[in-house]
Design an enzyme around this catalytic site. Structure first.
Site, PDB file in Angstrom:
ATOM      1  N   CYS A   1       0.831  -1.219   0.000  1.00 31.99           N
ATOM      2  CA  CYS A   1       0.000   0.000   0.000  1.00 31.99           C
ATOM      3  C   CYS A   1       0.861   1.263   0.000  1.00 31.99           C
ATOM      4  O   CYS A   1       0.435   2.295  -0.505  1.00 31.99           O
ATOM      5  CB  CYS A   1      -0.868   0.062   1.244  1.00 31.99           C
TER       6      CYS A   1
HETATM    7  N1  LIG Z   1      -3.864  -0.704  -0.659  1.00 32.22           N
HETATM    8  C1  LIG Z   1      -4.243  -0.547   0.613  1.00 32.22           C
HETATM    9  O1  LIG Z   1      -4.811  -1.453   1.201  1.00 32.22           O
HETATM   10  N2  LIG Z   1      -4.058   0.641   1.175  1.00 32.22           N
HETATM   11  C2  LIG Z   1      -4.308   0.928   2.548  1.00 32.22           C
HETATM   12  C3  LIG Z   1      -5.149   2.134   2.710  1.00 32.22           C
HETATM   13  C4  LIG Z   1      -5.415   2.467   4.145  1.00 32.22           C
HETATM   14  C5  LIG Z   1      -6.189   3.748   4.336  1.00 32.22           C
HETATM   15  N3  LIG Z   1      -6.268   4.099   5.718  1.00 32.22           N
HETATM   16  C6  LIG Z   1      -7.587   3.617   3.779  1.00 32.22           C
HETATM   17  O2  LIG Z   1      -8.492   3.237   4.523  1.00 32.22           O
HETATM   18  O3  LIG Z   1      -7.788   3.908   2.606  1.00 32.22           O
END
Ligand SMILES: NC(=O)NCCC[C@H](N)C(=O)O
Length: 412
Positions: A400
């Site tokens: 991510c």
């Molecule tokens: N690719 C991913 O799973 N990204 C993590 C995103 C975390 C962020 N706090 C969200 O909820 O969008």
């Protein structure tokens, strides 16, 4: 000439990656707003920065060029000479009702040099930072109880999601929640105005001017012919269908899309929170997405016989679908937390399945997921661990936190 975007797999040696160093935006959180801004806790800024710097160094030590979103954004704005236009567009999407506030914010932001302006927008603008004459009701009644005129963007360090590199192009994403939607304006600006990317043949497969939503955590490049896209909390079937038409109609190298349906829950918001590729024939998988001994609803999308029509085939045997798509004899699905009733959901929550492959069979993971890491090693994977006590509070892992821009091609 080297292409600025070139990603034909999930595992080819990583050459260039885009990161965002967590800044003041991750500290501009309070318990009252963190849930809406998609955080479960408030990171400690000096520690999250230290952990992130160590992540970047790990990549650099392994031959990866690290670029930073915040720096490229400022360079792109200067190169395009679009500071005022950028501020106007950002303000237009920042939920500001009062014209007096809008104009004071614009004056405030225009005073900064470009990098500081970008950093300020990312961090959010506090009410206490600007004095606004409240001679209209909208401004005067804009209570003291809420601290921001412009919300912070704490999720920016998850560069994976606002855009994704697919082949020699990108999707610039319309995201699901308002808390994240402005994020993709930075990458849109970079692609349009930064000399490294603008007019360099980068295909924009899909821009952010859509109502259906898609996020990069749901976009996996299995090889130069096959994509895996999650139908998830953050990516709709409609967006996948539209992207499939673009990719097929515009003769991209991709011929098949595996649309994999995962549960619509926060813990598994994107496909890459439950499923990542770690080698030619190996994946991590969270057992929570499998039903009846391994079934996962998967829809194979291909160009239909009639032009403009898709051929869609429903399958449940994901393992076999992947084996066929990759042309491998056997497939190794490595369960997060070893499939244990406690370790699997605990480590998945802390992104135990969210690995970043930097070469075939070499991954970066969080140190806290020791059960999953040990299992990966037992399956022949080289695991490089990074510290994760603060980074993990944003609910995302190494995949991510990285947007690959260039990977070397792999042959097999
Ligand atoms: N690719 C991913 O799973 N990204 C993590 C995103 C975390 C962020 N706090 C969200 O909820 O969008």
């Amino acid at each position: 000439m080297n292409k600025p975007i070139h990603v034909m797999s999930e595992i080819g040696p990583l050459k260039t990656v885009l990161l965002k160093r967590p800044g003041k935006e991750v500290e501009n959180l309070t318990p009252a707003i963190m849930e809406r801004l998609l955080f479960d806790d408030i990171p400690h800024l000096p520690v999250i920065q230290k952990e992130h710097d160590a992540f970047a160094k790990t990549l650099e030590d392994n031959g990866v060029e690290v670029l930073y979103l915040e720096k490229l954004s400022a360079e792109a704005i200067d190169a395009g000479n679009i500071k005022e236009e950028f501020i106007d567009r950002m303000l237009a999407e920042s939920n500001i009702e009062s014209e007096a506030v809008m104009s004071a914010l614009k004056d405030h932001l225009m005073k900064f040099e470009t990098q500081e302006m970008v950093d300020t927008i990312m961090a959010g603008v506090r009410k206490k930072d600007i004095a606004i004459p409240s001679n209209d009701l909208t401004t005067a009644s804009n209570g003291e109880d809420y601290p921001f005129y412009m919300d912070p963007m704490p999720n920016l360090y998850f560069t994976r999601d606002p855009a994704a590199s697919l082949g020699n192009g990108v999707t610039v994403n319309h995201m699901t929640y308002e808390a994240r939607n402005r994020e993709s304006m930075f990458i849109e600006t970079i692609m349009k105005h930064h000399p490294r990317f603008a007019d360099q043949g980068v295909e924009i497969w899909r821009d952010r001017n859509h109502t259906s939503h898609i996020e990069g955590g749901d976009e996996l490049v299995l090889n130069d012919k096959v994509l895996a896209l999650g139908i998830s909390q953050r990516t709709s079937a409609k967006a996948i269908e539209k992207l499939a038409h673009e990719l097929f109609d515009r003769h991209s190298n991709f011929e098949r899309i595996l649309a994999i349906k995962i549960p619509n829950v926060r813990a598994m918001m994107h496909l890459d929170t439950v499923f990542t590729m770690v080698d030619y024939d190996k994946f991590t998988i969270h057992p929570g997405i499998q039903k009846n001994g391994g079934e996962v609803d998967t829809y194979i999308l291909e160009q239909g016989e009639e032009s403009g029509k898709l051929k869609i085939t429903h399958r449940k045997d994901l393992q076999e679908v992947l084996r066929e798509a990759l042309g491998v004899e056997k497939l190794d699905l490595i369960p997060c937390g070893g499939g244990d009733a406690i370790a699997a959901p605990r480590e998945q929550w802390n992104d135990g399945s969210n690995t970043l492959a930097i070469a075939p069979g070499v991954v970066v993971t969080y140190d806290r997921n020791y059960v999953s890491n040990e299992l990966l090693r037992q399956h022949g994977i080289k695991v490089i661990e990074i510290a994760s006590s603060e980074l993990s509070r944003g609910r995302g892992g190494p995949r991510c936190m990285s947007m690959p821009l260039v990977r070397e091609d792999i042959k097999r």
